[in-house]
Design a protein around this motif. Structure first.
Motif, PDB file in Angstrom:
ATOM      1  N   TYR A 211      85.256  30.807  52.691  1.00 42.18           N
ATOM      2  CA  TYR A 211      85.876  30.360  51.438  1.00 42.18           C
ATOM      3  C   TYR A 211      84.991  30.862  50.300  1.00 42.18           C
ATOM      4  CZ  TYR A 211      88.112  27.118  48.170  1.00 42.18           C
ATOM      5  OH  TYR A 211      88.807  26.577  47.136  1.00 42.18           O
ATOM      6  N   PRO A 212      85.607  31.349  49.217  1.00 41.94           N
ATOM      7  CA  PRO A 212      84.766  31.938  48.170  1.00 41.94           C
ATOM      8  C   PRO A 212      83.989  30.907  47.352  1.00 41.94           C
ATOM      9  CG  PRO A 212      87.090  31.964  47.535  1.00 41.94           C
ATOM     10  CD  PRO A 212      87.042  31.484  48.951  1.00 41.94           C
ATOM     11  N   ILE A 213      82.753  31.221  47.060  1.00 40.82           N
ATOM     12  CA  ILE A 213      81.962  30.412  46.125  1.00 40.82           C
ATOM     13  C   ILE A 213      80.837  31.284  45.578  1.00 40.82           C
ATOM     14  CG2 ILE A 213      80.534  29.432  48.000  1.00 40.82           C
ATOM     15  CD1 ILE A 213      80.285  26.889  46.209  1.00 40.82           C
ATOM     16  N   THR A 214      80.640  31.213  44.281  1.00 40.69           N
ATOM     17  CA  THR A 214      79.526  31.922  43.659  1.00 40.69           C
ATOM     18  C   THR A 214      78.228  31.257  44.116  1.00 40.69           C
ATOM     19  OG1 THR A 214      80.910  32.329  41.749  1.00 40.69           O
ATOM     20  CG2 THR A 214      78.533  32.567  41.425  1.00 40.69           C
ATOM     21  N   PRO A 215      77.210  32.015  44.445  1.00 35.65           N
ATOM     22  CA  PRO A 215      77.048  33.473  44.430  1.00 35.65           C
ATOM     23  C   PRO A 215      77.186  34.113  45.823  1.00 35.65           C
ATOM     24  CG  PRO A 215      74.914  32.351  44.355  1.00 35.65           C
ATOM     25  CD  PRO A 215      75.934  31.301  44.599  1.00 35.65           C
ATOM     26  N   GLN A 216      78.049  33.530  46.654  1.00 30.21           N
ATOM     27  CA  GLN A 216      78.204  34.076  48.010  1.00 30.21           C
ATOM     28  C   GLN A 216      79.311  35.109  48.091  1.00 30.21           C
ATOM     29  OE1 GLN A 216      81.317  32.978  48.960  1.00 30.21           O
ATOM     30  NE2 GLN A 216      81.400  32.500  51.130  1.00 30.21           N
ATOM     31  N   THR A 217      80.205  35.146  47.085  1.00 29.52           N
ATOM     32  CA  THR A 217      81.469  35.881  47.214  1.00 29.52           C
ATOM     33  C   THR A 217      81.346  37.349  47.619  1.00 29.52           C
ATOM     34  OG1 THR A 217      81.348  35.908  44.823  1.00 29.52           O
ATOM     35  CG2 THR A 217      83.037  34.530  45.807  1.00 29.52           C
ATOM     36  N   HIS A 218      80.319  38.030  47.113  1.00 34.65           N
ATOM     37  CA  HIS A 218      80.236  39.470  47.407  1.00 34.65           C
ATOM     38  C   HIS A 218      80.129  39.724  48.912  1.00 34.65           C
ATOM     39  CE1 HIS A 218      78.888  40.741  43.096  1.00 34.65           C
ATOM     40  NE2 HIS A 218      80.030  40.087  43.123  1.00 34.65           N
ATOM     41  N   ILE A 219      79.508  38.804  49.613  1.00 34.26           N
ATOM     42  CA  ILE A 219      79.354  38.978  51.068  1.00 34.26           C
ATOM     43  C   ILE A 219      80.716  38.939  51.746  1.00 34.26           C
ATOM     44  CG2 ILE A 219      78.393  37.983  53.188  1.00 34.26           C
ATOM     45  CD1 ILE A 219      76.205  36.695  51.384  1.00 34.26           C
ATOM     46  N   VAL A 220      81.477  37.879  51.467  1.00 31.67           N
ATOM     47  CA  VAL A 220      82.744  37.714  52.192  1.00 31.67           C
ATOM     48  C   VAL A 220      83.816  38.674  51.680  1.00 31.67           C
ATOM     49  CG1 VAL A 220      82.208  35.377  52.912  1.00 31.67           C
ATOM     50  CG2 VAL A 220      83.515  35.728  50.799  1.00 31.67           C
ATOM     51  N   GLU A 221      83.733  39.036  50.397  1.00 24.92           N
ATOM     52  CA  GLU A 221      84.659  40.067  49.889  1.00 24.92           C
ATOM     53  C   GLU A 221      84.421  41.374  50.633  1.00 24.92           C
ATOM     54  OE1 GLU A 221      85.045  38.663  45.186  1.00 24.92           O
ATOM     55  OE2 GLU A 221      83.659  40.259  45.764  1.00 24.92           O
ATOM     56  N   HIS A 222      83.160  41.701  50.809  1.00 22.86           N
ATOM     57  CA  HIS A 222      82.830  42.958  51.484  1.00 22.86           C
ATOM     58  C   HIS A 222      83.320  42.932  52.930  1.00 22.86           C
ATOM     59  CE1 HIS A 222      80.881  46.707  52.259  1.00 22.86           C
ATOM     60  NE2 HIS A 222      80.012  46.195  53.117  1.00 22.86           N
ATOM     61  N   LEU A 223      83.150  41.797  53.584  1.00 16.55           N
ATOM     62  CA  LEU A 223      83.606  41.691  54.974  1.00 16.55           C
ATOM     63  C   LEU A 223      85.134  41.777  55.057  1.00 16.55           C
ATOM     64  CD1 LEU A 223      81.064  39.041  56.245  1.00 16.55           C
ATOM     65  CD2 LEU A 223      81.331  41.367  57.142  1.00 16.55           C
ATOM     66  N   ALA A 224      85.803  41.112  54.104  1.00 13.08           N
ATOM     67  CA  ALA A 224      87.271  41.179  54.082  1.00 13.08           C
ATOM     68  C   ALA A 224      87.722  42.633  53.905  1.00 13.08           C
ATOM     69  CB  ALA A 224      87.813  40.308  52.953  1.00 13.08           C
ATOM     70  N   GLU A 225      87.001  43.341  53.065  1.00 13.77           N
ATOM     71  CA  GLU A 225      87.306  44.757  52.809  1.00 13.77           C
ATOM     72  C   GLU A 225      87.112  45.588  54.084  1.00 13.77           C
ATOM     73  OE1 GLU A 225      88.384  45.905  49.915  1.00 13.77           O
ATOM     74  OE2 GLU A 225      88.261  48.072  50.305  1.00 13.77           O
ATOM     75  N   LEU A 226      86.011  45.339  54.764  1.00 14.43           N
ATOM     76  CA  LEU A 226      85.735  46.092  56.004  1.00 14.43           C
ATOM     77  C   LEU A 226      86.827  45.852  57.047  1.00 14.43           C
ATOM     78  CD1 LEU A 226      81.868  45.490  56.343  1.00 14.43           C
ATOM     79  CD2 LEU A 226      83.012  47.649  55.768  1.00 14.43           C
ATOM     80  N   VAL A 227      87.294  44.582  57.118  1.00 14.61           N
ATOM     81  CA  VAL A 227      88.359  44.257  58.069  1.00 14.61           C
ATOM     82  C   VAL A 227      89.658  44.949  57.628  1.00 14.61           C
ATOM     83  CG1 VAL A 227      89.786  42.399  59.023  1.00 14.61           C
ATOM     84  CG2 VAL A 227      87.301  42.089  58.820  1.00 14.61           C
ATOM     85  N   ALA A 228      89.948  44.855  56.319  1.00 15.47           N
ATOM     86  CA  ALA A 228      91.191  45.437  55.800  1.00 15.47           C
ATOM     87  C   ALA A 228      91.235  46.952  55.996  1.00 15.47           C
ATOM     88  CB  ALA A 228      91.344  45.089  54.318  1.00 15.47           C
ATOM     89  N   GLN A 229      90.067  47.594  55.922  1.00 17.95           N
ATOM     90  CA  GLN A 229      90.004  49.055  56.083  1.00 17.95           C
ATOM     91  C   GLN A 229      89.941  49.471  57.540  1.00 17.95           C
ATOM     92  OE1 GLN A 229      90.565  51.001  53.746  1.00 17.95           O
ATOM     93  NE2 GLN A 229      90.011  49.965  51.841  1.00 17.95           N
ATOM     94  N   GLY A 230      89.929  48.477  58.434  1.00 17.48           N
ATOM     95  CA  GLY A 230      89.863  48.819  59.858  1.00 17.48           C
ATOM     96  C   GLY A 230      88.482  49.259  60.304  1.00 17.48           C
ATOM     97  N   GLU A 231      87.479  49.024  59.471  1.00 16.77           N
ATOM     98  CA  GLU A 231      86.116  49.426  59.859  1.00 16.77           C
ATOM     99  C   GLU A 231      85.429  48.357  60.689  1.00 16.77           C
ATOM    100  OE1 GLU A 231      83.786  50.905  56.530  1.00 16.77           O
ATOM    101  OE2 GLU A 231      85.652  51.636  55.618  1.00 16.77           O
ATOM    102  N   LEU A 232      85.973  47.144  60.640  1.00 19.62           N
ATOM    103  CA  LEU A 232      85.418  46.038  61.430  1.00 19.62           C
ATOM    104  C   LEU A 232      86.577  45.355  62.148  1.00 19.62           C
ATOM    105  CD1 LEU A 232      83.375  43.860  62.296  1.00 19.62           C
ATOM    106  CD2 LEU A 232      83.591  42.849  60.026  1.00 19.62           C
ATOM    107  N   ASP A 233      86.485  45.302  63.473  1.00 18.44           N
ATOM    108  CA  ASP A 233      87.548  44.673  64.267  1.00 18.44           C
ATOM    109  C   ASP A 233      87.227  43.198  64.438  1.00 18.44           C
ATOM    110  OD1 ASP A 233      89.622  44.026  65.893  1.00 18.44           O
ATOM    111  OD2 ASP A 233      88.970  45.220  67.617  1.00 18.44           O
TER     112      ASP A 233
END
Lengths: 308, 98, 390
Positions: free
Chosen positions: C28-50
C-alpha cells in the motif's frame, strides 16, 4: 417441499471435513452451517478463518476440527489473508514451484468479522477480483464475546450492548444489507443461504466455488445461546426466518437476482420472534412496525428478481 | 496422537504452533455436556436421514440395520434431531448416569 | 567486479528485490516508501519480474495478504513506513508468532501528531517487541545487500522469522548513491529456494493459527523465543557467507575508530555517516572519541555490544525517537546491556533528528563535546534534546 428433498440426505457426501469434537454450544446453528458448507468444499480446499466462534470452538492448541488445510490469523483480515493465499498459490503454480491444480480458497467469518471490522478488507478483496469464496456465517451479533450488537443485529433485538431497557427497546438500527454491498462490487456470485435448507446451502457453496472470481455467501446461523431460545429449534428458526420474510434466500448471479424460495404468503413475524427471548421485550405494535418494513424490503427484493 | 495440552512442553510445539494432525479434535469428548439424551423407537424410522443432515455435531451415523443414531461420545443432546424427525422416532429423555 | 552506478536508493532496493525473484508483493502506498513499490509494480507490469503484485487497500491488509502468501509457501515482500507500519502493528505479531518468513523494507518515518512524512525512528521503535528481526542500514549499498540477506535469513530453517530492513526516510530512501548491484547469478546461488517446512496445501493439511489456552500459551511463546535466541548465530553465518561471495562485511555491532577509546558515540541508521566525519574532525583535534553503529536491533546484540564497550567509560547515545516519559530507547537498551558488567560506563542519552530534522557534522561535534564534558546534570529528565530552540 423441503422435506421431499430431505429424503435425498443419503446422497450427501458422508465425509465430515469439519470433524466432531468441536466445542460449539449445544444446538449451535453456525456449527451446523459450517459443517454443511464444508461438505461442499471438497478435499482441494484451503480454509481461512477469521477470529470468532467457529475459530475458537475448532482450534484449541494442540487440536483442530478441520480435516482441510486451515489458517486463522486475526479478526478483521480473513479476506486479505485469503487474497494472499490465492496469489501465493497462483504465483507458485505459474512458476512451476508447486503442481498446477485447482485449489479452492474459502474465507469464513462471522457477521462481526464481515459486516463491521472486516468490511474494508472484504471490499478490497472483492474489488481486486481474487478467485475465492467468502462465507459469512451470520448469527446477528458478536456471540463469541458475549452477544454484543453488530451491524447485522436485527432492529429491536436485545443484546448486551443494545439492551432492552426503560428508555430503549433493543437495537435501534436496521440490519445492514451486506449482500447488497457485495453485489455493488459487481462480483459474479452473491447468495444468502440457511442451515435449515441444507441442499440449497450446499448447492450455493458449490456454485460460489465454481465461478471465476470472488463469490460472497451469507448464511443464516441460529444461535440458541445468544438469541436465548431452546436448543432444539435452531433449524425451525431458520425455516421461520425465511417463511416470515425476515431472512430471504436468494442469489445474484452476474447481477441477476433470483429468489431461492418465495412463500405463497408470508407468516406473521411474531411466529418467529416469539420463540426468541432477544425479542421478548417488544410490544405488539413494535413487532408490527418491524414487520411492515421487513415485508416492504422482501417485496422489493421479489420485484427485483422479477424485473432483472 | 498429540499429547494433551497440559502435557505439552515447549519442545512439543511445532514451528509456528501448527497442528499437523488434521481433525485430531475428534479425541475431545463433548458427550459429557449432555443433560438430555435421544431415545430411539426405530420401528417408526423411515431411514430418511433428516437427523443426520441437521446434527451440528456431525455425530449421527447409520447403524448396521440402516437406522440413524447418535454417537454418544459427541452428542451434546441439543434435541434438533428429535424436533426435526418427521416420524417422531426420537424422544429426548433426561440424562441419567454417565 | 561490477561497477558502482548512481541510483536512487529506493529504486536500488526494488532492483534487489527483483533479484531474489519473489512470488508475491502486497503493498500500500505511503510516503516515503512509494518509490520502492512503484518500481516493483513497474517491473511486474513490464514483465521483468514474474510475481503477483497485490495493490491492497491498506497496510493492515498488506501485511495480512503477506501472511496468507507466506503461509502458502510463496516468497513474499512488502514495504511500508511510519503510520503504515503502525496500522500493521497487530499483524506483525502474527507473522512472527506463526514463523512466516516475510521480508519488509521499512522506510523510517516519524509518527503523527503533528503529521510528519519525514524520517525518524519512532515507527521502528514502536514495533521492536513484535518478534521481527530488525536490521538498520546506513547507505544505499547496505540497503541492497541487506535486502538480499534478509530473505536468506528469514527463510533459513533455523530462523523462520520475518525480517524488517530499515532505511531512513528521505535521508536514505530518496538520495542517489553510488551502488554496486550484485551479480544476479551470484544472488541466485547465494539464496536457496524457499522451502518452509509447513505450508498450506491440500497435499498435507495442517492447521495454522490455533488459539492457545493459558495451559499452553507460555510453552508456545517460549518455543518462539528459543528459536529467536538462535537467530543471531545464523545471521552472522549468513553475513560471513555474503562477505566471501560479495566482498562486503557486516556485523551486528560495527566499530569506527573505537579501539582503545574512552568515549564512544552510538548511532543507528543513516546518520552514522555524518557522525563518522564528526568523529574524524574531533580526533584530529585530539579528542578521545570513537563511533559504534548498531546494525542488528532485534535480536539485540548484547554480547557484541559488551565486547566493544569493554574499557569504554562514557557512552553517548543518539536516539532518533522518544519514549515519552522515559528516554531514548537505544540508550535504555545499552544501559540494560551494561548493567551486568563489573565496569559500567556512564550512558548519556541524547534525542535528535526527529521528524526529518538534520543533524550536521557540527551538530554531531557539539553533541559529542557535550557528551564528553564533565557535565552530567539531567535537569530532572533522563536525556538531552538535541537542537531544540529554547
Amino acid at each position: 417441499m423441503q422435506n421431499l428433498s430431505i429424503y435425498a440426505s443419503r446422497l450427501v457426501d458422508k465425509a465430515e471435513p469439519f470433524a466432531p469434537g468441536h466445542r460449539a454450544c449445544i444446538g449451535c446453528g453456525e456449527a451446523l452451517a459450517v459443517r454443511l458448507a464444508a461438505k461442499a468444499f471438497g478435499p482441494n480446499t484451503i480454509v481461512v478463518n477469521a477470529t470468532g466462534c467457529m475459530e475458537i470452538v475448532a482450534s484449541q492448541l494442540p487440536y483442530t476440527s478441520w480435516e482441510l488445510p486451515w489458517i486463522h490469523t486475526l479478526f478483521e483480515n480473513a479476506a486479505a489473508v485469503a487474497s494472499g493465499v490465492e496469489v501465493g498459490l497462483k504465483a507458485q503454480m505459474r512458476k512451476g514451484k508447486i503442481p498446477q491444480e485447482d485449489i479452492n480458497v474459502v474465507a469464513i467469518a462471522g457477521d462481526g468479522g464481515t459486516f463491521d471490522i472486516g468490511l474494508q478488507a472484504l471490499s478490497g478483496a472483492l474489488e481486486r477480483g481474487h478467485n475465492f469464496l467468502y462465507i459469512c456465517f451470520d448469527n446477528e451479533a458478536y456471540m463469541n464475546t458475549g452477544k454484543q450488537r453488530s451491524s447485522a443485529t436485527p432492529f429491536g433485538a436485545s443484546t448486551t450492548t443494545s439492551p432492552a431497557g426503560k428508555a430503549q427497546s433493543g437495537q435501534t438500527s436496521w440490519k445492514k444489507n451486506m449482500p447488497e454491498i457485495a453485489v455493488a462490487h459487481n462480483i459474479p456470485y452473491v447468495a444468502t443461504a440457511s442451515h435449515s435448507y441444507p441442499f440449497d446451502l450446499i448447492e450455493k457453496v458449490k456454485k460460489g466455488l465454481s465461478v471465476k472470481g470472488p463469490a460472497y455467501i451469507q448464511v443464516y446461523s441460529a444461535c440458541p445461546t445468544g438469541w436465548r431460545c431452546d436448543t432444539d429449534i435452531s433449524v425451525k428458526l431458520g425455516r421461520l426466518a425465511v417463511e416470515t420474510g425476515a431472512y430471504p434466500l436468494y442469489e445474484v448471479e452476474n447481477g441477476k437476482y433470483k429468489m431461492s424460495l418465495v412463500p405463497e404468503k408470508l407468516k406473521p413475524l411474531s411466529e418467529y420472534t416469539s420463540l426468541q427471548r432477544r425479542f421478548r421485550h417488544l410490544k405488539p405494535d413494535e413487532i408490527t412496525g418491524i414487520e411492515a418494513r421487513l415485508v416492504e424490503e422482501f417485496n422489493r427484493l421479489v420485484e427485483k428478481a422479477k424485473c432483472l | 496422537m498429540a499429547k494433551a495440552e497440559h502435557e505439552l512442553t515447549w519442545k512439543d510445539i511445532e514451528i509456528g504452533a501448527v497442528v499437523t494432525e488434521p481433525g485430531n479434535a475428534a479425541i475431545y469428548k463433548t458427550g459429557d455436556w449432555r443433560s438430555q439424551k435421544p431415545d430411539y423407537d426405530f420401528k417408526r424410522c423411515i431411514k430418511c436421514g433428516v437427523c443426520y443432515i441437521f446434527c451440528p455435531e456431525a455425530c449421527i451415523h447409520q447403524n448396521k440395520a440402516g437406522f440413524f443414531e447418535a454417537d454418544f461420545y459427541y452428542c451434546k443432546g441439543c434435541g434438533i434431531c428429535a424436533y426435526e424427525c418427521p416420524t417422531r422416532v426420537i424422544t429426548m429423555r433426561e440424562e441419567t448416569e454417565k | 567486479m561490477s561497477k558502482r552506478v548512481g541510483v536512487e536508493v529506493s529504486i536500488a532496493l526494488g532492483d534487489a528485490v527483483k533479484m531474489v525473484n519473489p512470488d508475491v508483493i502486497a503493498a500500500y502506498p505511503i510516503t516515503p516508501q512509494t518509490h520502492i513499490v512503484e518500481h516493483l509494480a513497474e517491473l511486474v507490469a513490464q514483465g521483468e519480474l514474474d510475481a503477483e503484485y497485490v495493490p491492497v487497500e491498506s497496510e493492515h491488509s498488506a501485511m495480512s495478504a503477506c501472511l496468507g502468501s507466506a503461509a502458502a509457501g510463496a516468497r513474499t515482500f512488502t514495504a511500508t513506513a511510519g503510520q503504515g507500519l503502525e496500522l500493521m502493528h497487530e499483524v506483525l505479531y502474527v507473522a512472527s508468532g506463526m514463523r512466516l518468513p516475510i521480508v519488509m523494507a521499512v522506510v523510517n518515518r516519524a509518527l503523527s501528531a503533528p503529521l510528519s512524512v519525514w524520517g525518524d525512528h519512532s515507527d521502528a521503535m514502536a514495533v521492536r517487541d513484535t518478534g521481527w528481526i530488525q536490521i538498520f542500514t546506513e547507505n544505499g549499498q547496505e540497503v541492497v545487500d541487506q535486502t538480499i540477506c534478509a530473505f536468506k535469513i528469514a527463510e533459513h530453517h533455523d530462523v523462520l522469522f520475518p525480517v524488517m530492513v530499515h532505511l531512513d526516510g528521505f535521508h536514505l530512501s530518496h538520495v542517489i548513491e553510488p551502488i554496486e548491484m550484485p551479480d544476479e547469478k551470484k544472488v541466485c546461488e547465494y539464496l536457496p529456494a524457499n522451502t518452509n517446512p509447513f505450508t498450506l496445501h491440500p497435499s498435507k493439511p495442517i492447521a495454522m493459527g490455533d488459539f492457545a489456552p493459558p495451559v499452553v500459551f507460555t510453552e508456545a511463546k517460549w518455543a518462539q523465543e528459543k528459536a529467536m535466541l538462535g537467530v543471531k548465530k545464523v545471521i552472522n553465518e549468513i553475513w560471513d557467507e555474503f562477505a566471501v561471495k560479495f566482498g562486503r562485511t557486516y556485523k551486528p555491532v560495527e566499530c569506527y575508530k573505537c579501539e582503545g577509546v574512552k568515549n564512544v558515540l552510538v548511532t543507528m541508521g543513516s546518520y552514522s555517516e555524518t557522525a563518522m566525519t564528526a568523529v574524524d574532525n574531533l580526533r584530529e583535534k585530539g579528542e578521545d572519541i570513537g563511533l559504534i553503529r548498531i546494525r542488528l536491533w532485534r535480536p539485540f546484540p548484547f554480547e557484541e555490544l559488551r565486547a566493544v564497550l569493554k574499557g569504554v567509560e562514557n557512552v553517548i547515545v543518539l536516539d532518533r525517537s522518544i519514549s515519552p516519559g522515559a528516554s531514548g530507547t537505544v540508550a535504555s537498551e545499552i544501559k540494560s546491556a551494561m548493567y551486568t558488567e563489573k565496569e559500567k560506563p556512564t550512558v548519556k542519552s541524547y534525542i535528535g533528528g526527529l521528524g526529518g530534522r538534520d543533524i550536521t557534522v557540527e551538530g554531531f561535534e557539539d553533541l559529542i563535546k557535550d557528551g564528553i564534558s564533565d557535565r552530567n546534570e539531567y535537569n530532572g529528565i533522563e536525556f538531552q534534546m538535541v537542537g531544540v530552540r529554547e
